[in-house]
Design an enzyme around this catalytic site. Structure first.
Site, PDB file in Angstrom:
ATOM      1  N   SER A 136       0.870  -1.185   0.000  1.00 38.12           N
ATOM      2  CA  SER A 136       0.000   0.000   0.000  1.00 38.12           C
ATOM      3  C   SER A 136       0.899   1.224   0.000  1.00 38.12           C
ATOM      4  O   SER A 136       2.092   1.106   0.322  1.00 38.12           O
ATOM      5  CB  SER A 136      -0.845  -0.016   1.283  1.00 38.12           C
ATOM      6  OG  SER A 136      -1.455   1.232   1.511  1.00 38.12           O
ATOM      7  N   TYR A 149      -2.233  -1.255  10.544  1.00 35.68           N
ATOM      8  CA  TYR A 149      -2.103  -1.400   9.091  1.00 35.68           C
ATOM      9  C   TYR A 149      -0.740  -0.892   8.607  1.00 35.68           C
ATOM     10  O   TYR A 149      -0.042  -1.570   7.846  1.00 35.68           O
ATOM     11  CB  TYR A 149      -3.236  -0.614   8.438  1.00 35.68           C
ATOM     12  CG  TYR A 149      -3.408  -0.811   6.964  1.00 35.68           C
ATOM     13  CD1 TYR A 149      -4.163  -1.872   6.470  1.00 35.68           C
ATOM     14  CD2 TYR A 149      -2.848   0.068   6.042  1.00 35.68           C
ATOM     15  CE1 TYR A 149      -4.344  -2.042   5.114  1.00 35.68           C
ATOM     16  CE2 TYR A 149      -3.026  -0.102   4.686  1.00 35.68           C
ATOM     17  CZ  TYR A 149      -3.774  -1.153   4.214  1.00 35.68           C
ATOM     18  OH  TYR A 149      -3.953  -1.323   2.864  1.00 35.68           O
TER      19      TYR A 149
HETATM   20  P1  NAD Z   1     -11.377  -6.332   0.211  1.00 39.20           P
HETATM   21  O1  NAD Z   1     -11.937  -6.153   1.576  1.00 39.20           O
HETATM   22  O2  NAD Z   1     -12.212  -6.038  -0.987  1.00 39.20           O
HETATM   23  O3  NAD Z   1     -10.794  -7.801   0.045  1.00 39.20           O
HETATM   24  C1  NAD Z   1      -9.981  -8.386   1.021  1.00 39.20           C
HETATM   25  C2  NAD Z   1     -10.240  -9.868   1.022  1.00 39.20           C
HETATM   26  O4  NAD Z   1      -9.357 -10.440   2.003  1.00 39.20           O
HETATM   27  C3  NAD Z   1     -11.677 -10.207   1.447  1.00 39.20           C
HETATM   28  O5  NAD Z   1     -12.262 -11.111   0.519  1.00 39.20           O
HETATM   29  C4  NAD Z   1     -11.514 -10.813   2.821  1.00 39.20           C
HETATM   30  O6  NAD Z   1     -12.472 -11.826   3.110  1.00 39.20           O
HETATM   31  C5  NAD Z   1     -10.100 -11.386   2.739  1.00 39.20           C
HETATM   32  N1  NAD Z   1      -9.542 -11.546   4.068  1.00 39.20           N
HETATM   33  C6  NAD Z   1      -9.482 -10.633   5.055  1.00 39.20           C
HETATM   34  N2  NAD Z   1      -8.993 -11.179   6.171  1.00 39.20           N
HETATM   35  C7  NAD Z   1      -8.722 -12.477   5.875  1.00 39.20           C
HETATM   36  C8  NAD Z   1      -8.225 -13.577   6.624  1.00 39.20           C
HETATM   37  N3  NAD Z   1      -7.939 -13.457   7.926  1.00 39.20           N
HETATM   38  N4  NAD Z   1      -8.085 -14.767   6.017  1.00 39.20           N
HETATM   39  C9  NAD Z   1      -8.415 -14.910   4.711  1.00 39.20           C
HETATM   40  N5  NAD Z   1      -8.916 -13.916   3.958  1.00 39.20           N
HETATM   41  C10 NAD Z   1      -9.069 -12.717   4.536  1.00 39.20           C
HETATM   42  O7  NAD Z   1     -10.055  -5.444   0.220  1.00 39.20           O
HETATM   43  P2  NAD Z   1      -9.107  -4.908  -0.952  1.00 39.20           P
HETATM   44  O8  NAD Z   1      -9.254  -3.438  -0.965  1.00 39.20           O
HETATM   45  O9  NAD Z   1      -9.238  -5.678  -2.203  1.00 39.20           O
HETATM   46  O10 NAD Z   1      -7.684  -5.195  -0.273  1.00 39.20           O
HETATM   47  C11 NAD Z   1      -6.797  -6.189  -0.723  1.00 39.20           C
HETATM   48  C12 NAD Z   1      -5.395  -5.797  -0.296  1.00 39.20           C
HETATM   49  O11 NAD Z   1      -5.047  -4.575  -0.907  1.00 39.20           O
HETATM   50  C13 NAD Z   1      -5.230  -5.594   1.214  1.00 39.20           C
HETATM   51  O12 NAD Z   1      -4.007  -6.136   1.645  1.00 39.20           O
HETATM   52  C14 NAD Z   1      -5.216  -4.101   1.338  1.00 39.20           C
HETATM   53  O13 NAD Z   1      -4.490  -3.692   2.452  1.00 39.20           O
HETATM   54  C15 NAD Z   1      -4.531  -3.705   0.052  1.00 39.20           C
HETATM   55  N6  NAD Z   1      -4.766  -2.330  -0.347  1.00 39.20           N
HETATM   56  C16 NAD Z   1      -6.028  -1.891  -0.558  1.00 39.20           C
HETATM   57  C17 NAD Z   1      -6.218  -0.575  -0.924  1.00 39.20           C
HETATM   58  C18 NAD Z   1      -7.563  -0.011  -1.177  1.00 39.20           C
HETATM   59  O14 NAD Z   1      -7.658   1.207  -1.274  1.00 39.20           O
HETATM   60  N7  NAD Z   1      -8.618  -0.819  -1.312  1.00 39.20           N
HETATM   61  C19 NAD Z   1      -5.122   0.277  -1.064  1.00 39.20           C
HETATM   62  C20 NAD Z   1      -3.851  -0.220  -0.838  1.00 39.20           C
HETATM   63  C21 NAD Z   1      -3.680  -1.527  -0.475  1.00 39.20           C
END
Ligand code: NAD
Length: 254
Positions: A136, A149
């Site tokens: 991120s 985080y």
């Molecule tokens: P999201 O919530 O849409 O998807 C995350 C997925 O991870 C979900 O399906 C959830 O069930 C799964 N998950 C969470 N905890 C879990 C666990 N303990 N065991 C198994 N599965 C688990 O989120 P996203 O935005 O797609 O995020 C994905 C990654 O991208 C994350 O690591 C997040 O930190 C990173 N990220 C997201 C953003 C953003 O703006 N959305 C920005 C930078 C980084």
């Protein structure tokens, strides 16, 4: 292996994507499968994992990544590992719950470490591997109220670099991608919370709160992050290792 015309062929490769039931992980599963990979779809949400696995012709694994035993039982014969699963918790430091902080490190640092450790012997045997960590901008910059985080993402950056150094001579690359705010359920929940907390419109939260530090005032589509992940998995990217690639609309340029 078939050539898909843009050097990103993954025919004959096996990929494992965590958090592949939603958002960025789901987009990665789709992109890697479109390039020919067989995809292990790992998620806590069983219904979502099954849906995505059915869509991409892959296999669902319903696992809580905070459980080391369950993580250890996931397939180790993988050529492409995408450490993506994560979650957010927003609270001032004096109120940040210890159990939430600990769970964040388990899911976003310990599980990636375990999965890397599981997969490397297979990658070393084949002399080829691609490990991508969905970090991120918060792996490179801090924001207040996101102690769990920011700590986890900075740790993931360190892990990625060590993997890059150890894996280089064995054909294994390890890199981070560093998105700004991506339009996924994780961010939609934050937008709704902030709008309620400040009594403002959700559009104002996006422009004035979330994207305050980005030059480009737009949420990123998850497919764009997945495209970068897919690019890192191609043979053409063999010399790209140990780096962190921001896709943040200019946030870290300022
Ligand atoms: P999201 O919530 O849409 O998807 C995350 C997925 O991870 C979900 O399906 C959830 O069930 C799964 N998950 C969470 N905890 C879990 C666990 N303990 N065991 C198994 N599965 C688990 O989120 P996203 O935005 O797609 O995020 C994905 C990654 O991208 C994350 O690591 C997040 O930190 C990173 N990220 C997201 C953003 C953003 O703006 N959305 C920005 C930078 C980084």
């Amino acid at each position: 292996m078939s050539d898909n015309g843009h050097g990103g062929t993954l025919g004959g490769r096996v990929a494992l994507v965590t958090g592949a039931g939603s958002g960025i992980g789901r987009a990665c599963a789709r992109a890697l499968a479109a390039d020919g990979a067989e995809v292990h779809v790992v998620d806590l949400d069983g219904a979502a994992a099954e849906r995505v696995a059915a869509e991409v012709g892959g296999r669902a694994h319903v696992v809580d990544l905070a459980d080391p035993g369950a993580v250890g039982a996931l397939p180790a014969q993988v050529d492409v590992l995408v450490n993506n699963a994560g979650f957010q918790h927003v609270a001032p430091l004096p109120e940040f719950p210890l159990d939430t902080f600990t769970r964040m490190q388990q899911v976003m640092v310990t599980a990636p470490f375990q999965l890397v450790r599981n997969a490397l012997p297979h990658m070393y045997r084949r002399g080829w591997g691609r490990i991508v960590h969905v970090s991120s901008v918060h792996g490179l910059r801090a924001s207040p109220f996101k102690a769990g985080y920011v700590t986890a993402k900075h740790a993931l950056e360190g892990l990625s670099k060590v993997v890059a150094l150890e894996g280089a001579a064995r054909g294994v690359t390890s890199n981070c991608v560093n998105p700004g705010y991506v339009d996924t359920p994780l961010v939609r929940a934050q937008i709704a919370d902030q709008a309620a907390a400040h009594g403002i419109e959700e559009s104002e939260v996006v422009a004035d709160v979330l994207l305050r530090r980005a030059a480009l005032k737009e949420l990123i589509a998850p497919e764009r992050v997945a495209e970068l992940v897919r690019w890192l998995c191609g043979d053409h990217a063999a010399h790209v290792t140990g780096v962190s690639l921001p896709m943040d609309g200019g946030w870290t340029a300022a």
